[in-house]
Scaffold this active site. Structure first.
Site, PDB file in Angstrom:
ATOM      1  N   GLU A 132     -25.947   9.503 -41.664  1.00 32.11           N
ATOM      2  CA  GLU A 132     -26.938  10.198 -41.927  1.00 32.11           C
ATOM      3  C   GLU A 132     -27.328   9.378 -43.538  1.00 32.11           C
ATOM      4  OE1 GLU A 132     -28.069  13.632 -43.157  1.00 32.11           O
ATOM      5  OE2 GLU A 132     -27.263  14.345 -42.073  1.00 32.11           O
ATOM      6  N   THR A 170     -28.006  16.102 -44.293  1.00 29.79           N
ATOM      7  CA  THR A 170     -27.886  17.616 -43.834  1.00 29.79           C
ATOM      8  C   THR A 170     -27.466  18.540 -43.801  1.00 29.79           C
ATOM      9  OG1 THR A 170     -28.809  17.396 -42.343  1.00 29.79           O
ATOM     10  CG2 THR A 170     -30.952  16.486 -43.339  1.00 29.79           C
ATOM     11  N   SER A 229     -20.223  16.187 -39.479  1.00 28.41           N
ATOM     12  CA  SER A 229     -19.382  16.760 -41.398  1.00 28.41           C
ATOM     13  C   SER A 229     -20.322  17.990 -40.840  1.00 28.41           C
ATOM     14  CB  SER A 229     -20.751  15.994 -41.610  1.00 28.41           C
ATOM     15  OG  SER A 229     -20.689  16.268 -43.129  1.00 28.41           O
TER      16      SER A 229
END
Length: 319
Positions: A132, A170, A229
């Site tokens: 990401e 995020t 994550s």
């Protein structure tokens, strides 16, 4: 022989979020419409169970586009997002591609572009090398974004410009990110902040739920992948939230149920890319050793749904 009693607190929400659900459905629908194979650049989501199931249906996972033959079959970009160079390379080869990037990640991409267009240098809070982060930083020219991995980096960073904005991955720890943001805002009072929190609703809700469980549990099991994550953050949050121990397992067979010996109450949650069937596996594993009582601990109800890309919706409607 009577089994010792064990109360299992199931954190809610847990497991699949709307972005993960959409990404998996994109692969399934692409296979239904285009047939085998459908190529996927990187893991569609960070979960081997999900990836292996999609492989069994005909998905072929590759690391880079040059692994894909010119056979006319589509390629799908993962839910984590990709740098702009990836769709550009796909267009150059006339590849058909579908973008499964989570809409909340895409929001961060567009926000980052808007900041850059206004002449701001971006400080991105996130983990180096995470897809990401690579994708978000890859929306802009090299040098436009400085990565901030932790509070120490926030204290030490000397940005190339004082006209700044920050954005975040995020799937970060809500508490850790709040600390980093506080440091940045103290050091750079004029820094532009996101119009809306970048850490997604699913990450926030799952961390709140595991906190509610951890304060009552002696031991917490997080179901998720070691490269996920949000799953790693859940394990950390559980330990900080009061559980004496928290472990991350990919599925039921990976759990040593003796870890719960002597416990009266344990918690279970799952990362946003872990399907519920893997939670059920963990419970079944515990039932081999304990008389299990289930209690749901729900802190939020989620009703978010993300639509499939227009190209897939049109073809599905025609079909």
């Amino acid at each position: 022989m009577d089994l010792p009693p064990l109360t299992v607190l199931l954190a809610g929400p847990r497991g699949f979020c709307a972005g993960v659900d959409r990404a998996i459905k994109i692969v399934e629908e692409a296979l239904a419409q285009h047939g085998r194979p459908v190529y996927v650049r990187h893991e569609i989501v960070h979960n081997r169970f999900v990836v292996e199931r999609l492989e069994s249906l005909g998905a072929v996972f590759v690391e880079e586009l040059d692994e894909i033959p010119d056979d006319g079959q589509p390629v799908i970009f993962s839910a984590h997002g990709v740098p702009k160079s990836v769709p550009a390379a796909a267009r150059a080869r006339a590849l058909t591609f579908l973008d499964a990037t989570c809409p909340l990640v895409s929001k961060v991409h567009r926000e980052t572009e808007r900041h850059y267009a206004r002449g701001l240098h971006i400080l991105m809070i996130g983990h180096a090398g995470h897809p990401e982060v690579v994708g978000t930083m890859g929306q802009l020219p090299p040098g436009s974004v400085t990565l901030i991995e932790d509070a120490a980096a926030a204290r030490a960073v000397e940005p190339v410009s004082q006209k700044l904005a920050y954005t975040t991955q995020t799937t970060l720890s809500v508490d850790d990110t709040a600390e980093i943001v506080a440091i940045l805002r103290e050091r750079f009072p004029d820094i532009e902040v996101p119009q809306k929190e970048d850490i997604c609703y699913a990450t926030t809700n799952r961390q709140a739920a595991v906190k509610a469980v951890a304060e009552r549990a002696e031991f917490v099991v997080v179901v998720g992948a070691p490269n996920s994550s949000n799953s790693l953050r859940l394990r950390e949050v559980a330990e900080r939230g009061g559980a004496a121990r928290a472990v991350l397992v990919q599925r039921g067979r990976d759990l040593d149920p003796s870890l719960a010996d002597g416990c009266h109450t344990i918690g279970i949650t799952a990362g946003a890319s872990a399907p519920e069937v893997l939670v059920e596996e963990v419970i079944a594993r515990l039932r081999e050793r304990f008389s299990v009582t289930i209690e749901e601990v729900t802190v939020a109800t989620e009703d978010v749904v993300f639509h499939l890309p227009a190209a897939l919706r049109r073809r599905a409607a025609v079909g």
